[in-house]
Design a protein around this motif. Sequence first.
Motif, short mmCIF file in Angstrom:
data_model
loop_
_atom_site.label_atom_id
_atom_site.label_comp_id
_atom_site.label_asym_id
_atom_site.label_seq_id
_atom_site.Cartn_x
_atom_site.Cartn_y
_atom_site.Cartn_z
N GLU A 1 -15.33 68.47 -22.27
CA GLU A 1 -14.64 67.19 -22.47
C GLU A 1 -14.44 66.80 -23.93
OE1 GLU A 1 -13.43 65.20 -19.97
OE2 GLU A 1 -13.95 66.84 -18.61
N GLY A 2 -14.59 67.72 -24.85
CA GLY A 2 -14.48 67.35 -26.28
C GLY A 2 -13.04 67.11 -26.71
N ILE A 3 -12.82 67.17 -28.00
CA ILE A 3 -11.53 66.84 -28.61
C ILE A 3 -10.36 67.63 -28.01
CG2 ILE A 3 -11.94 68.46 -30.52
CD1 ILE A 3 -10.43 66.53 -32.35
N ILE A 4 -10.65 68.88 -27.59
CA ILE A 4 -9.56 69.74 -27.10
C ILE A 4 -8.92 69.15 -25.85
CG2 ILE A 4 -9.03 72.07 -26.21
CD1 ILE A 4 -9.87 72.38 -29.05
N GLY B 1 -3.81 61.28 -26.43
CA GLY B 1 -3.41 59.95 -26.89
C GLY B 1 -4.35 59.37 -27.93
N GLN B 2 -4.71 58.09 -27.74
CA GLN B 2 -5.53 57.38 -28.73
C GLN B 2 -6.91 57.98 -28.88
OE1 GLN B 2 -5.30 53.25 -28.98
NE2 GLN B 2 -3.18 53.68 -29.54
N ALA B 3 -7.48 58.44 -27.75
CA ALA B 3 -8.83 59.02 -27.82
C ALA B 3 -8.79 60.27 -28.71
CB ALA B 3 -9.32 59.37 -26.42
N HIS B 4 -7.75 61.07 -28.54
CA HIS B 4 -7.63 62.28 -29.36
C HIS B 4 -7.46 61.90 -30.83
CE1 HIS B 4 -5.18 65.46 -31.37
NE2 HIS B 4 -6.25 66.15 -31.00
N ALA B 5 -6.59 60.93 -31.10
CA ALA B 5 -6.34 60.54 -32.49
C ALA B 5 -7.63 60.06 -33.15
CB ALA B 5 -5.28 59.46 -32.52
N ALA B 6 -8.44 59.30 -32.41
CA ALA B 6 -9.68 58.76 -33.00
C ALA B 6 -10.67 59.90 -33.28
CB ALA B 6 -10.30 57.75 -32.05
N GLN B 7 -10.79 60.83 -32.33
CA GLN B 7 -11.73 61.94 -32.53
C GLN B 7 -11.26 62.83 -33.70
OE1 GLN B 7 -12.29 63.94 -28.77
NE2 GLN B 7 -12.71 62.03 -27.76
N ARG B 8 -9.97 62.98 -33.79
CA ARG B 8 -9.41 63.82 -34.85
C ARG B 8 -9.68 63.20 -36.23
NH1 ARG B 8 -5.98 68.29 -35.08
NH2 ARG B 8 -4.84 68.19 -37.02
N ARG B 9 -9.52 61.88 -36.30
CA ARG B 9 -9.79 61.20 -37.58
C ARG B 9 -11.24 61.44 -38.00
NH1 ARG B 9 -6.48 57.16 -35.69
NH2 ARG B 9 -8.20 55.96 -34.83
N GLN B 10 -12.16 61.38 -37.02
CA GLN B 10 -13.59 61.60 -37.31
C GLN B 10 -13.80 62.98 -37.93
OE1 GLN B 10 -15.64 61.20 -33.62
NE2 GLN B 10 -16.80 59.43 -34.28
N VAL B 11 -13.18 64.00 -37.30
CA VAL B 11 -13.38 65.37 -37.78
C VAL B 11 -12.71 65.55 -39.15
CG1 VAL B 11 -12.89 67.80 -37.30
CG2 VAL B 11 -13.52 66.28 -35.44
N MET B 12 -11.48 65.04 -39.26
CA MET B 12 -10.71 65.25 -40.50
C MET B 12 -11.40 64.61 -41.70
SD MET B 12 -7.65 66.69 -39.63
CE MET B 12 -6.28 66.12 -40.56
N SER B 13 -12.13 63.49 -41.46
CA SER B 13 -12.71 62.81 -42.61
C SER B 13 -13.79 63.66 -43.28
CB SER B 13 -13.27 61.44 -42.20
OG SER B 13 -14.20 61.63 -41.16
N SER B 14 -14.32 64.67 -42.57
CA SER B 14 -15.30 65.56 -43.21
C SER B 14 -14.63 66.77 -43.84
CB SER B 14 -16.29 66.08 -42.17
OG SER B 14 -17.09 65.04 -41.73
N LEU B 15 -13.31 66.87 -43.70
CA LEU B 15 -12.63 68.09 -44.14
C LEU B 15 -11.48 67.80 -45.11
CD1 LEU B 15 -12.55 69.77 -40.60
CD2 LEU B 15 -13.83 70.62 -42.57
#
Length: 462
Positions: free
Chosen positions: A93-96, A100-114
């Motif tokens: 059930e992770g980011i993959i 929609g919004q849930a994906h965008a929020a999870q992606r922002r979390q990951v991207m902020s470390s990269l």
Amino acid sequence: MTEPVRLEGLAALSAMAELRSGFVRAVQKIHAQHGALVSLSYPRHGRADGGRVILVADSGIAHAVLMDPARFRTSGVYPRLGPAGCPHRRLREGIILANGQAHAAQRRQVMSSLVPALIEAMRPRIAEICREETDAWPSGDVVDLTPLVKRLLRRISLELLFNETDLELGHEVGSALERHAALAFSLPAVLLPFDLPGFQYGHLMRQAERVEAVLLRWIRERRKHPSQDDLLSRLLGDAPGGAIDEADIASQLWTVYGASFHTMSAALGWLVLLLAQHPDEAQRVLESFAERTDRDGRPPRAAHEAILEALRLVSPVPFQIRQAVGEVTLPDTPIQLQDHDVVVLSALVINRGPTFGPDPMAFRPGRWRELDAAAHAELLVFSGGPRACPGRAFTFAVLGAALEAVWRTWRVRLAPGAQLEYRTSITVSARRLPVTLSPQDGAFASVRAKGPALHIAEALRG
Ligand code: HEM
């Protein structure tokens, strides 16, 4: 408009059987026989018009699909198995799988470390870890490089992305996760989903329980000793003891930690092997490190091109899978898809297309001096569109530093008579890398190799 080759009845069933028994090799073979767009129609339970799998090795169509996640959704990294709510399903059930919004929020979390500035700041430590680890590799006898490469890349991921100092725990999570990912793709588990003694399916379910337990242990340890500004603390919402569901975080960790080291280990393994089997290229890379003048930690051009070429030729993530949402037309084709029809984007085949020159099956890093921007845009190593891999820049930083550490220290030679095998799970990776390591003296020589890995890359033969 690209016309598909339509396979139905027995032809489609036999293609499906081939895909099930060896996906990467079968996809290559089907495209070689039938072209860039192949539609397989087969009888499917509960649907009068049957089901369909479309294999796409056309870069234009593939990119159009990737740009449209509303019509072509992701379907998870591994096949859905097990009862609703079991750990194996929960871990998918992770980011993959998010949309929609849930994906965008999870992606922002990951991207902020990269973000680029953070990656630049990480370069010195990445290089240090690479040197520490590779200095400890054993010389002399034949050694399997696979566990050493995995250890190196897990450690980089743990320290740099997750700020994890308990490497023992991190490696424990890593190996449990790898075993789970391998079982998730095991054909017997998919075909015989019965929890009976000795059945792979049972091993898979138990392994999912183990992985979830060790991931929860990691999460709880971190909550006791909170850190800041790393991926795990961001997943925990920077709120030790906060209200976020731990099983959700476990599934995010499964995906993000797994995505980071599985892929990079596969890539580094193929890169080292391809260079070892191409003495002229190996020499060019060695000289480029010796001649480097800039001190910004970036790999010299010859090394960068070797990395790009290895990623192109043996793309660690060989395909992306999407499912049609409702009735949609496959872009630039006359194919009308029904809800749940599957589209397989054959990245490995696209990356060996005519755009990359007249010799796409050869390992020739120099091609990247001749290729234009269109080739870079067509390359499908990190996927594309709004779900493209956020780890691209980090990967280049790590592979550059790792190649430098290995190449300055060791002359790598494939063991005589080596049997090269590969494994397909989320990635395609070398099963074993039997090599000898000698202090680097530039005396590169290829060794005649054999084994199934040559079916996916003849360039490994030597
Ligand atoms: C050789 C290295 C790597 C390769 C070849 C690779 C490849 C890919 C590909 C092809 C996808 C997209 C799959 C799809 O469209 O269905 C992806 C997604 C992803 N990758 Fe990577 N990856 C690599 C390294 C990394 C690293 C170092 C990280 C670090 C965290 C990472 C994190 C992710 C995440 C979180 C996603 C999901 C993105 C989303 O759904 O929005 N990857 N990767």
